[in-house]
Design a protein around this motif. Structure first.
Motif, PDB file in Angstrom:
ATOM      1  N   LEU A 230       0.858  -1.182   0.000  1.00  0.00           N
ATOM      2  CA  LEU A 230       0.000   0.000   0.000  1.00  0.00           C
ATOM      3  C   LEU A 230       0.892   1.230   0.000  1.00  0.00           C
ATOM      4  O   LEU A 230       1.484   1.572   1.007  1.00  0.00           O
ATOM      5  CB  LEU A 230      -0.892  -0.011   1.255  1.00  0.00           C
ATOM      6  CG  LEU A 230      -2.099   0.923   1.265  1.00  0.00           C
ATOM      7  CD1 LEU A 230      -3.083   0.561   0.171  1.00  0.00           C
ATOM      8  CD2 LEU A 230      -2.779   0.870   2.628  1.00  0.00           C
ATOM      9  N   PRO A 231       1.021   1.919  -1.158  1.00  0.00           N
ATOM     10  CA  PRO A 231       1.928   3.076  -1.203  1.00  0.00           C
ATOM     11  C   PRO A 231       1.388   4.239  -0.381  1.00  0.00           C
ATOM     12  O   PRO A 231       0.175   4.423  -0.251  1.00  0.00           O
ATOM     13  CB  PRO A 231       1.976   3.420  -2.692  1.00  0.00           C
ATOM     14  CG  PRO A 231       0.706   2.893  -3.250  1.00  0.00           C
ATOM     15  CD  PRO A 231       0.362   1.678  -2.452  1.00  0.00           C
ATOM     16  N   ALA A 232       2.289   5.023   0.170  1.00  0.00           N
ATOM     17  CA  ALA A 232       1.906   6.216   0.935  1.00  0.00           C
ATOM     18  C   ALA A 232       1.698   7.360  -0.060  1.00  0.00           C
ATOM     19  O   ALA A 232       2.646   8.041  -0.447  1.00  0.00           O
ATOM     20  CB  ALA A 232       2.990   6.559   1.953  1.00  0.00           C
ATOM     21  N   VAL A 233       0.453   7.553  -0.495  1.00  0.00           N
ATOM     22  CA  VAL A 233       0.158   8.597  -1.487  1.00  0.00           C
ATOM     23  C   VAL A 233      -0.060   9.934  -0.787  1.00  0.00           C
ATOM     24  O   VAL A 233      -0.356  10.000   0.406  1.00  0.00           O
ATOM     25  CB  VAL A 233      -1.082   8.222  -2.324  1.00  0.00           C
ATOM     26  CG1 VAL A 233      -0.793   6.999  -3.176  1.00  0.00           C
ATOM     27  CG2 VAL A 233      -2.296   7.990  -1.438  1.00  0.00           C
ATOM     28  N   ARG A 234       0.086  11.015  -1.566  1.00  0.00           N
ATOM     29  CA  ARG A 234      -0.113  12.354  -1.019  1.00  0.00           C
ATOM     30  C   ARG A 234      -0.749  13.219  -2.095  1.00  0.00           C
ATOM     31  O   ARG A 234      -0.972  12.771  -3.216  1.00  0.00           O
ATOM     32  CB  ARG A 234       1.227  12.948  -0.561  1.00  0.00           C
ATOM     33  CG  ARG A 234       2.288  12.948  -1.625  1.00  0.00           C
ATOM     34  CD  ARG A 234       3.704  13.072  -1.077  1.00  0.00           C
ATOM     35  NE  ARG A 234       4.708  12.905  -2.115  1.00  0.00           N
ATOM     36  CZ  ARG A 234       5.218  13.888  -2.844  1.00  0.00           C
ATOM     37  NH1 ARG A 234       4.800  15.138  -2.636  1.00  0.00           N
ATOM     38  NH2 ARG A 234       6.125  13.665  -3.764  1.00  0.00           N
ATOM     39  N   GLY A 235      -1.069  14.434  -1.754  1.00  0.00           N
ATOM     40  CA  GLY A 235      -1.667  15.354  -2.714  1.00  0.00           C
ATOM     41  C   GLY A 235      -3.187  15.346  -2.642  1.00  0.00           C
ATOM     42  O   GLY A 235      -3.779  15.107  -1.576  1.00  0.00           O
ATOM     43  N   ASP A 236      -3.842  15.602  -3.769  1.00  0.00           N
ATOM     44  CA  ASP A 236      -5.316  15.652  -3.833  1.00  0.00           C
ATOM     45  C   ASP A 236      -5.864  14.238  -3.952  1.00  0.00           C
ATOM     46  O   ASP A 236      -6.257  13.793  -5.047  1.00  0.00           O
ATOM     47  CB  ASP A 236      -5.769  16.480  -5.042  1.00  0.00           C
ATOM     48  CG  ASP A 236      -5.140  17.862  -5.066  1.00  0.00           C
ATOM     49  OD1 ASP A 236      -4.972  18.440  -3.977  1.00  0.00           O
ATOM     50  OD2 ASP A 236      -4.820  18.354  -6.166  1.00  0.00           O
TER      51      ASP A 236
END
Length: 670
Positions: free
Chosen positions: A8-14
């Motif tokens: 599970l990648p650590a996503v960021r942003g909108d």
């Protein structure tokens, strides 16, 4: 290297809200997601972009079309990528502003979304099309195919839902923007929705979906009875002929095939088709639908030939070799050919291991190949022939028989524990034209010993390799196949070779027994050690679920002769404004006193143009120091080698009382 492990990648942003039945395209390392059903049953027309190289989400706002409105909120639409444009067709809209009071409206509108290079979008447009538009629908599929000899790309829409399921096929010529209904041959798949369509080569593979619940062979669509299917077909896009591979009523008691499902996802990676998840159920049993959590793949053809075998390091009795990785394969069959006479002891060996140098702005350090490369010894070979001799896996010119498909489909159902680690290979090969290779993670594999001497792996300086030509030779394949011996089957694209298997005189080797069930038990075969100062030829072939692919071009290497110094080690390259600095460590096995070192640079020449495999070298240094300067004037003559990634090639060798030993070859990546 694939780990077969979810993360599970650590996503960021909108970060977008969770959504279903959305449109999804992958353009290099970015992903675009449009529309779908979001929280509280609301339909969306938002567009998000994920930069997968940085796991960064961004909500993008395309310009509205110059004429007309932008796409309305929807789900179940198709969203297809070709070049720098995405094509949106159809879907289901809600006429009511109240998401709890759904008033469905099926769509057949058509939009084009122009993308910016790398990141971002330009805007929507509504292309002016000719011909009759496909009827409104949702949960259909759309793929784009461009025939190699005819440059006009076509989009194909199949099936979907519009109050009832559909099985019509539509074609859009993207260059002329003309819709048409192509005439097809063969048996058209049952009407369906929430199926998948994927293009591999010139075939569109259709799997699963909701289909009519048949009674006595009759389609009973009028009574609204529907079920999920595991049927599998393809459309030859060049001949527009349907070929059925797995029928809807085919029994699968042995659990060799993916089960019935709809709403799953499927993706093609090279010539392999992966199928993940979905749900299974009947229309009259909505509450009892089963969510699938299995991952399957299908190899549709044998793998291509790997690159030529390259030498990393050689000793008096071993080679460390590698070759470029072939995607989506289970392993590699490495063979050698040994019929050359042993050369006289006084001939110096000019041979070179491969090492990679990674360029950087400030300077570059040399990364020698790993000191310990895991290899998979020969596994036990199990023969699994079809019960009927005529059930062959088809090639492009043959139809696929249902029973043969049972031998063809390959299952990888990974449970949580098995996903974390697959320690070794178990290879099951059906040695005929319908070869099946099934690979699963096992805790233990009974396999013959693959002897790897630890000294060989640790000793940097015992590097050597090529014969007098100083480069891998492109040689014709020997007419006598009995002279090729199996080294082993390796899971990764590298191997340490200190022995090979001697087959009995009446037995041919693995690669030539594709039509016979008499596969030798490699544990019972004699092993032959490599000899010093001997020339060996190598070739390698990749293996997948369809069998063993073609062999690579042939390379030729030579083991070291005792008494000469080993190769220098730990080469480093540092870049400055107008030159580069080369440095190295003395050989770990000097075999006496080192009298001098020589460094060489591969240069451009007419001889190289005539024979690209024969590199031409110029000496740029000779002396006792373990470092030298390479000037900009010298570098201006350098040959850029494109056998793998573009690189400038250096060689460094040491001399003792007996003469020069093998050279260490480094590739300075550009």
């Amino acid at each position: 290297t694939a780990t077969n492990q979810w993360f599970l990648p650590a996503v960021r942003g909108d970060i977008p809200p969770g959504c279903a039945a959305h449109g999804f395209v992958c353009d290099g390392t970015r992903i675009l997601v449009f529309g779908g059903m979001v929280e509280y049953g609301r339909y969306s027309n938002d567009l998000y972009e994920l930069q997968a190289s940085r796991w960064l989400w961004k909500k993008v706002k395309p310009q509205a079309p110059s004429t007309g409105s932008p796409p309305c909120p929807r789900l179940g639409h198709s969203f297809s990528l070709y070049g720098n444009k995405c094509y949106l067709f159809g879907g289901l809209a809600n006429e009511s502003e109240d998401s709890n009071n759904n008033v469905p409206r099926y769509l057949n509108d058509f939009y084009e979304l122009e993308l910016q290079h790398g990141s971002g979008v330009v805007g929507w447009s509504i292309p002016v099309t000719k011909g009759v538009l496909p009827s409104p629908r949702e949960s259909h599929t759309a793929i784009v195919y461009c025939r190699k000899d005819l440059g006009s790309p076509k989009m194909y829409i199949f099936g979907g839902m519009c109050g009832c399921r559909l099985n019509d096929l539509w074609e859009l010529d993207i260059e002329t923007m003309t819709w048409s209904r192509p005439e097809t041959k063969g048996t058209v798949p049952l009407p369906r929705s929430l199926h998948t369509a994927n293009v591999i080569g010139n075939k569109m593979y259709i799997f699963g979906g909701w289909v009519p619940q048949s009674a006595g062979g009759e389609i009973s669509a009028h009574d609204g009875e529907w079920k999920c299917t595991g049927s599998f077909s393809y459309l030859n896009l060049d001949t527009t002929e349907w070929i059925g591979l797995i029928s809807d009523c085919q029994e699968d008691k042995s659990n060799l095939l993916p089960g019935p499902r709809a709403g799953h996802c499927a993706v093609a990676v090279g010539t392999r088709l992966y199928i993940w998840s979905g749900r299974d159920g009947y229309r009259k049993a909505w509450n009892n639908q089963v969510c699938c959590k299995d991952l399957w793949y299908l190899d549709t053809e044998k793998p291509p030939a790997p690159s030529q075998v390259q030498l990393i390091r050689a000793t008096t009795n071993s080679f460390q070799v590698k070759w470029d990785e072939v995607p989506t394969v289970e392993g590699y069959l490495l063979q050698l050919h040994a019929d050359s006479p042993v050369p006289s002891a006084g001939v110096p060996v000019t041979a070179v291991p491969e090492t990679s140098v990674l360029s950087s702005q400030g300077g570059s350090s040399l990364h020698q190949s790993p000191q310990s490369l895991p290899s998979v010894p020969y596994p036990e070979m199990k023969v699994d022939h079809p019960s009927q001799t005529n059930n062959v896996i088809p090639n492009n010119n043959a139809n696929w028989e249902p029973d043969a498909v049972l031998k063809m489909i390959v299952k990888l159902m990974w449970e949580a524990k098995r996903l974390r680690h697959i320690p070794s290979l178990l290879v099951q090969v059906s040695l005929s034209s319908n070869s099946l290779l099934k690979v699963e993670g096992k805790d233990k594999v009974t396999a013959p010993e693959n002897k790897i001497t630890q000294e060989t792996m640790k000793n940097h300086a015992d590097a050597t390799g090529f014969k007098e030509s100083n480069a891998p030779s492109l040689l014709p394949v020997c007419t006598s196949n009995r002279q090729w011996y199996d080294v082993g089957i390796f899971k990764n694209n590298s191997a340490v070779v200190s022995q090979f298997y001697l087959l009995p005189e009446e037995t041919l080797n693995f690669s030539n027994k594709m039509g016979s069930a008499n596969v030798p038990d490699y544990r019972l075969l004699k092993k032959q050690d490599l000899f010093p100062g001997t020339v060996y030829r190598f070739r390698v072939a990749a293996i997948n679920g369809c069998g063993v692919g073609p062999f690579s071009k042939i390379s030729e290497f030579k083991t070291c002769i005792p008494g000469f110094p080993g190769a220098p080690s730990t080469v480093k390259i540092t870049k400055s404004v107008d030159c580069i600095h080369l440095s190295w460590e003395p050989p770990a096995s000097p075999s006496g006193n080192i009298l001098e070192y020589s460094a060489y640079l591969a240069i451009r020449s007419t001889q190289l143009q005539e024979n690209p495999s024969q590199l031409v070298f110029m000496r740029i240094y000779c002396g006792l120091k373990t470092s030298c300067i390479v000037t900009a004037a010298q570098l201006s003559n350098a040959h850029v080698d494109y056998t793998s990634r573009p690189a400038i090639v250096f060689r460094i060798s040491a001399k003792n009382e007996r003469g020069y030993g093998p050279a260490t070859q480094v590739r300075w990546l550009q």
